[in-house]
Design a protein around this motif. Structure first.
Motif, mmCIF file in Angstrom:
data_model
loop_
_atom_site.group_PDB
_atom_site.id
_atom_site.type_symbol
_atom_site.label_atom_id
_atom_site.label_comp_id
_atom_site.label_asym_id
_atom_site.label_seq_id
_atom_site.Cartn_x
_atom_site.Cartn_y
_atom_site.Cartn_z
ATOM 1 N N ALA A 35 33.387 58.993 67.033
ATOM 2 C CA ALA A 35 32.977 58.143 68.148
ATOM 3 C C ALA A 35 33.243 56.677 67.835
ATOM 4 O O ALA A 35 33.774 55.931 68.671
ATOM 5 N N VAL A 36 32.878 56.264 66.630
ATOM 6 C CA VAL A 36 33.102 54.871 66.214
ATOM 7 C C VAL A 36 34.588 54.521 66.254
ATOM 8 O O VAL A 36 34.972 53.418 66.676
ATOM 9 N N GLU A 37 35.432 55.454 65.843
ATOM 10 C CA GLU A 37 36.875 55.193 65.851
ATOM 11 C C GLU A 37 37.363 54.905 67.273
ATOM 12 O O GLU A 37 38.152 53.984 67.501
ATOM 13 N N HIS A 42 26.521 50.047 65.653
ATOM 14 C CA HIS A 42 26.112 49.178 64.539
ATOM 15 C C HIS A 42 24.600 48.952 64.555
ATOM 16 O O HIS A 42 23.973 48.897 63.482
ATOM 17 N N GLU A 43 24.032 48.830 65.728
ATOM 18 C CA GLU A 43 22.583 48.634 65.792
ATOM 19 C C GLU A 43 21.838 49.876 65.287
ATOM 20 O O GLU A 43 20.839 49.761 64.559
ATOM 21 N N GLU A 87 27.562 51.611 58.851
ATOM 22 C CA GLU A 87 26.352 51.061 58.235
ATOM 23 C C GLU A 87 25.616 50.188 59.260
ATOM 24 O O GLU A 87 26.224 49.433 60.001
ATOM 25 N N GLN A 88 24.310 50.319 59.293
ATOM 26 C CA GLN A 88 23.517 49.536 60.239
ATOM 27 C C GLN A 88 23.712 48.045 59.968
ATOM 28 O O GLN A 88 23.611 47.591 58.830
ATOM 29 N N ASP A 89 24.023 47.311 61.023
ATOM 30 C CA ASP A 89 24.328 45.892 60.853
ATOM 31 C C ASP A 89 23.961 45.176 62.149
ATOM 32 O O ASP A 89 24.719 45.172 63.122
ATOM 33 N N TYR A 90 22.770 44.546 62.167
ATOM 34 C CA TYR A 90 22.289 43.877 63.374
ATOM 35 C C TYR A 90 23.117 42.643 63.711
ATOM 36 O O TYR A 90 23.298 42.305 64.889
#
Length: 543
Positions: free
Chosen positions: A419-421, A442-443, A449-452
Motif C-alpha cells: 500500500a505504501v509503495e 506515516h502517522e 516507521e511512524q513519523d509524525y
C-alpha cells in the motif's frame, strides 16, 4: 501510418476491418484505368494495427458504358475497361468471363485484374490462384501488381507468410516506376521502422515524392511530419497548407487535421466554428475521430445546439469504428441514461471495448462500477483488475485506489508495505490524494516507521492541494501536539478550513473545540482560516 495526432492519438482507428481498400492503376499505352473500391479480405490482420491506405479510392476514368456484345476480344484495353466497369457494378462473374480468355493468352493486364477478382472469392483455392496471377504479373514488371504483392507480404495474408523484407522489395520495385501508393507505403515503413530502420528523413522524402504525384494520403503524412518536426523543421503553417490542400479534395483524415489545427490556432488563425465545420465534413465522410468530435460538440452544446440524442448517434458511429473515447462516452451514456435508454450491460460492453485500448477513463469507470457496486454486484477482484490496468497507464486516481485496496485488504491480501509503495508513487507525482494517504501511513506507522513530522509534511502538501481530510488531520496533529508543538489556535484554524472546504465529519470536534477556546483564540483562528482560504480559493472542496 504512425499515429501523430496530439489529441487522444485517435486520428487513425486503432482496430482495422478485415478488408483492405485498394487503389490500383496501370497503363495500356496512353489509357489509365483505375479500379475503384476493390475490397480484398485479409483475415490475418491483427486488431490494433494502424489502418492502411484508408483513403485510397480513386474514380476510374472510363467514360460511358460499352455494349459487351460489340467488343472485340482482341482489343485487350477495351476488354479490360469493360471488365473494370462490370467490377464497379459488382458483376464479378461477368468480368471474369471477359478476362479469362485474355489471361489464358498471357495478357498481363487481364491476368492482374483477374487475380484481384479471385482474391475477393470466398474459396481459398481461388484466392491462392489469385495470388499466383498477381505475383506472375509483378515479376513481369507491372507496378500495380508489385504494389499489391507488397501489401500481401506486409500483412501475411492469403496463405502467404508475412515478410517485411519481401514487402519492402516489392514496394521498392513499384516505387521505381513512380507508383504513388508504393512510394507512400515505403514512407510508412521508414516512418514506423517496420522492416527497415526508422528514418524520418527518408519517410519525408518518399511522402514528398508521392504527394507531388497528387497522392492525398502522402500530403496528410507530410503535414504530420511538419506538424511534429519529424525529418523536417517543425512548421505549422506548412502542415496546415498541406492538410487544407488534401482536405479540399475530400480527404477525411486531412479534414480532421486541419480542423484540429484550426481549433488550436496552430499555423492558422484560431477559429472554433471553422474547426467544427471541418470535423463535420470528415465525420460525414465516415472518419471516426471526427465523428467523436461532432458528438462531443452536441454533448457539450459547443458550436452546436446541445442535443444528447444526436451526441449518442455520433458517438455510436465513431465507437463502432473503434474510436475509444467515443466508446467510453457511449458507455457513459448507457450507464446514466443520457440521450439513450439506460442499460448497464451495454455500458459495461462499451467501457470494456474502450478499456481494451487502455483508455484511462474507461478503466476508471469499470473499476468504479465494481468497487462501489453501482448497478452491478460489488466485485473488488474486478475492481482491482481495472484499477491496476489504469494505474499501469500512469493514472494517479487508480494508483491511490490500488494503495487503498492493499491498505484495507479489499480484493487483495492486505499488505501495508505494498500500500505504501502505491501511495508513495502517487505522492511523488505531487498528487494530493496520494500525499494524504501516505501521510496516514506515516502517522499510523503502517508499512513505514511512524513519523509524525513526515505525516505533517505530507498532510500540509495534501491540504494545499485541496484535500479537506488532510486539513482536518493537520488540526488533530496540532490539537494533540504530534510532530508539532501543541497549538489550539492552529488546530481550530485547520478545523475551520476543513469544514469550509466541505469536511462535515469535523463539525462535532470543531464545535467542541470552540466551546473550550476563548473568544480571542476563536477570533485568531478565524482570521488564520480566512487568510488561508482567501489564498486558496481554487483548492476548496477538491477531495
Amino acid at each position: 501510418m504512425l499515429t501523430l495526432s496530439p489529441l487522444y492519438n485517435i486520428h487513425l482507428a486503432d482496430s482495422i476491418s478485415l478488408s483492405i481498400l485498394l487503389c490500383v492503376s496501370w497503363k495500356f499505352e496512353t489509357t489509365t484505368i483505375i479500379i475503384r473500391s476493390l475490397r480484398i479480405e485479409d483475415k490475418n490482420i491483427s486488431e490494433g494495427r494502424s489502418k492502411k491506405l484508408q483513403s485510397m479510392v480513386v474514380e476510374y476514368g472510363v467514360s460511358g458504358r460499352t455494349d459487351i456484345h460489340k467488343h472485340s476480344e482482341e482489343d485487350s484495353t477495351d476488354v479490360c475497361k469493360l471488365a473494370i466497369s462490370l467490377i464497379d457494378q459488382d458483376d464479378l462473374e461477368g468480368a471474369k468471363a471477359l478476362l479469362v480468355p485474355l489471361a489464358d493468352k498471357n495478357d498481363v493486364s487481364a491476368q492482374f485484374i483477374l487475380g484481384i477478382i479471385m482474391l475477393m472469392s470466398d474459396l481459398d483455392a481461388e484466392k491462392h490462384r489469385g495470388c499466383q496471377l498477381i505475383e506472375l504479373t509483378a515479376e513481369g514488371g507491372l507496378a500495380d501488381a508489385q504494389y499489391v504483392m507488397g501489401l500481401i507480404y506486409e500483412r501475411g495474408s492469403y496463405g502467404i507468410t508475412g515478410n517485411m523484407q519481401k514487402a519492402f522489395e516489392y514496394f521498392s520495385l513499384s516505387a521505381e516506376q513512380f507508383h504513388p501508393p508504393a512510394l507512400h507505403s515505403l514512407g510508412e515503413m521508414h516512418l514506423n521502422g517496420e522492416g527497415v530502420p526508422l528514418n524520418y528523413e527518408e519517410a519525408f522524402h518518399l511522402f514528398h515524392r508521392a504527394a507531388e504525384l497528387g497522392y492525398l494520403d502522402s500530403q496528410v503524412c507530410l503535414g504530420n511530419l511538419y506538424e511534429r518536426g519529424l525529418g523536417v523543421r517543425q512548421n505549422y503553417e506548412e502542415a496546415a497548407r498541406l492538410y487544407r490542400q488534401s482536405a479540399e479534395q475530400g480527404n477525411s483524415e486531412a479534414q480532421y487535421y486541419i480542423g484540429y489545427l484550426t481549433g488550436k490556432g496552430y499555423g492558422v488563425e484560431r477559429n472554433a466554428m471553422e474547426a467544427l465545420e471541418w470535423y463535420k465534413k470528415a465525420a460525414e465522410g465516415g472518419h471516426a475521430p471526427s465523428q467523436y468530435h461532432v458528438g462531443d460538440a452536441y454533448r457539450r452544446g459547443e458550436g452546436l445546439p446541445k442535443d444528447e440524442k444526436k451526441a449518442v448517434e455520433w458517438f455510436m458511429k465513431s465507437a463502432e469504428q473503434g474510436c475509444y473515447p467515443a466508446q467510453f462516452w457511449l458507455g457513459y451514456a448507457y450507464e446514466c441514461g443520457i440521450g439513450i435508454e439506460k442499460d448497464i450491460h451495454k455500458a459495461i460492453e462499451w467501457y470494456t471495448k474502450s478499456a481494451e485500448h487502455k483508455f484511462c477513463r474507461a478503466l476508471q469507470a469499470l473499476a468504479g462500477l465494481y468497487y462501489f457496486g453501482t448497478d452491478v454486484p460489488q466485485d473488488h477482484v474486478q475492481a482491482e483488475k481495472w484499477f491496476r490496468a489504469a494505474a499501469e497507464q500512469g493514472d494517479l486516481v487508480a494508483t491511490v485506489f490500488m494503495g487503498v485496496l492493499y491498505k484495507d485488504g479489499t480484493g487483495v491480501t492486505k499488505d501495508d508495505n505494498v500500500a505504501v509503495e502505491w501511495f508513495r508513487k502517487a505522492a511523488e507525482a505531487d498528487y494530493p490524494l496520494g500525499q494524504f494517504y501516505l501521510g496516514i501511513m506515516h502517522e499510523d506507522g503502517a508499512g513505514v516507521e511512524q513519523d509524525y513530522h513526515k505525516a505533517r509534511e505530507l498532510y500540509m502538501a495534501a491540504a494545499e492541494g485541496g484535500i479537506e481530510s488532510a486539513q482536518s488531520c493537520l488540526g488533530y496533529l496540532y490539537l494533540e501536539g504530534l510532530g508539532v508543538s501543541e497549538d489550539t489556535v492552529q488546530a481550530l484554524a485547520w478545523f475551520l478550513i476543513a469544514f469550509s472546504s466541505g469536511d462535515e465529519d469535523v463539525e462535532e470536534d470543531l464545535n467542541s473545540l470552540m466551546e473550550e477556546c476563548t473568544q480571542e483564540e476563536i477570533a485568531k483562528a478565524q482570521q488564520l482560516a480566512a487568510e488561508w482560504l482567501a489564498n486558496h480559493p481554487e483548492k476548496i472542496g477538491n477531495e
